[in-house]
Design an enzyme around this catalytic site. Structure first.
Site, PDB file in Angstrom:
ATOM      1  N   CYS A 177       0.849  -1.192  -0.257  1.00 46.51           N
ATOM      2  CA  CYS A 177       0.041   0.044  -0.089  1.00 46.51           C
ATOM      3  C   CYS A 177       0.816   1.250  -0.128  1.00 46.51           C
ATOM      4  O   CYS A 177       0.430   2.454   0.020  1.00 46.51           O
ATOM      5  CB  CYS A 177      -0.951  -0.036   1.142  1.00 46.51           C
ATOM      6  SG  CYS A 177      -2.025  -1.495   1.306  1.00 46.51           S
ATOM      7  N   ASP A 178       2.090   1.016   0.103  1.00 45.66           N
ATOM      8  CA  ASP A 178       3.040   2.270   0.128  1.00 45.66           C
ATOM      9  C   ASP A 178       2.938   2.933  -1.193  1.00 45.66           C
ATOM     10  O   ASP A 178       3.296   2.272  -2.242  1.00 45.66           O
ATOM     11  CB  ASP A 178       4.340   1.773   0.589  1.00 45.66           C
ATOM     12  CG  ASP A 178       5.134   3.145   1.035  1.00 45.66           C
ATOM     13  OD1 ASP A 178       5.410   4.052   0.009  1.00 45.66           O
ATOM     14  OD2 ASP A 178       5.727   3.078   2.181  1.00 45.66           O
TER      15      ASP A 178
END
Ligand SMILES: *Cc1c(COP(=O)(O)O)cnc(C)c1O
Length: 386
Positions: free
Chosen positions: A333-334
């Site tokens: 999710c980064d």
């Protein structure tokens, strides 16, 4: 100086031992590491640099099976931590075959290396020279020169190295401390595409040698560093061109007083031995742009795609048909977990979920760079082809 016995921190084990490649189609992502290819690359580089000792830089890929094969082929090692010292010795290397190459080291790490017989350390300051004299008395030191890193895709110049004048001071200081002021080291930057990058630092090294001699020293060893490239996107000259250029430069600047030489290749030995296989987990459109999400990314070993510095050639199950530009992203999710966006990658238009995408030239700086489990994704697995 304290006379108490220093407490040595435990040496962590390198947790990167590869398992043998399973016969069945293994779960992605994984790195397939072909040791024959690494040995062939080692031999070709060594042959291109006759008379120069090759110290494989363990940090590029510390797989124990790889280290053992390289040792058997005649390689020496470049190490930078206690765990790397022990890994090189476990592979069969003699301590005299190691160069401890990071210019700023923990004192107890120097002591441990010295205890195991390592006698060659790189420094770039007076302070570190004092430290080596105290922790590894009587050893040899190389002083690291700064380089601009131009022409390389992954420069290593912002952190280490000093000027020629400082190097002369450091080596002269080493003499007064009873050390062998052995010579000079430098690194022209990783994935260095320009053999001419060795010109300025070799010329600078010759000046340092002259001035150290004028001050009573007897420098005898020149460490030409790493930087030898792998065949990635954009291509690079062959190892023979590097060898020929470096040989010419040594003749030009040292003439008959040519010192012993060594190189510290990491990527140039092991990158092409590795293929990182991933699976497409989703293909989506954002506006006009096609995004391909893979099950490996920046946090699963592909750290060198940061700023799109290192560009791996990609192969897919659907190669051969029409292609179009894509953003390529990893699974976490980064938002930093995007491999290629500013320069998009042409991939088959029918590429879909479940297809495999292989990143070539991925044997260096991947498995050992993987996080321990960011966002729940396990570290990159290595399958070794022995
Ligand atoms: C990383 C490193 C190397 C290996 O560099 P490559 O570009 O992989 O060849 C060699 N020497 C030193 C001091 C390094 O830090």
């Amino acid at each position: 100086m304290s006379t108490t016995v220093p407490v040595r921190p435990p040496v962590p084990e390198l947790r990167t031992a590869g398992s043998v490649l399973p016969a069945a189609r293994p779960q992605t992502p994984f790195l397939r590491l072909d040791l024959d290819v690494a040995v062939a690359r080692y031999r070709r580089l060594a042959a291109a640099l006759p008379g120069t000792a090759v110290h494989y830089a363990v940090k590029a890929n510390p797989d124990p099976g790889l280290l053992a094969r390289l040792h058997a082929a005649g390689s020496r090692f470049d190490v930078a931590s206690p765990a790397e010292v022990l890994a090189a010795l476990a592979a069969g290397a003699a301590p005299g075959d190691l160069v401890y190459s990071n210019p700023v080291k923990r004192r107890t790490d120097i002591e441990l290396a010295h205890l195991h017989g390592v006698r060659l350390f790189v420094v770039d300051t007076l302070e570190e020279t004092d430290k080596v004299a105290a922790a590894a008395p009587g050893s040899a030191v190389l002083c690291r020169l700064v380089t601009p890193g131009e022409g390389s895709d992954w420069p290593l110049s912002r952190k280490y190295g000093c000027s020629t004048a400082q190097a002369v001071d450091v080596l002269t200081h080493a003499l007064t401390l009873g050390l062998d002021a052995a010579g000079v080291s430098f690194h022209v930057g990783s994935q260095q595409r320009d053999p001419g990058a060795w010109a300025a630092p070799i010329a600078a090294s010759a000046r340092v040698f002259d001035q150290v001699r004028a001050r009573g020293g007897r420098p005898h060893l020149l460490d030409l560093g790493g930087g030898f490239p792998a065949r990635l996107v954009g291509g690079c000259p062959p190892p023979e061109e590097y060898g020929a250029t470096i040989g010419r430069l040594l003749d030009q600047h040292f003439g008959a007083r040519r010192p012993d030489t060594l190189v510290e290749p990491g990527r140039g030995v092991v990158a092409e031995a590795g293929v990182l296989t991933t699976e497409v987990i989703g293909v989506v459109r954002r506006g006009e742009v096609r995004w391909v999400f893979l099950d490996a990314g920046v946090f699963t070993g592909l750290v060198e795609t940061l700023e799109e510095a290192i560009r791996y050639p990609l192969e897919t199950d659907r190669d051969g048909g029409p292609t179009g530009p894509c953003v390529v992203a990893g699974p976490t999710c980064d938002s930093a977990d995007v491999l290629y966006q500013d320069t998009m990658v042409d991939l088959p238009l029918d590429l879909a979920e479940g297809d495999r995408v292989r990143l070539l030239g991925a044997g260096a700086y991947t498995s050992c760079y993987s996080t321990v489990g960011f966002n729940g994704f396990p570290p990159l697995v290595t399958h070794v082809v022995p």
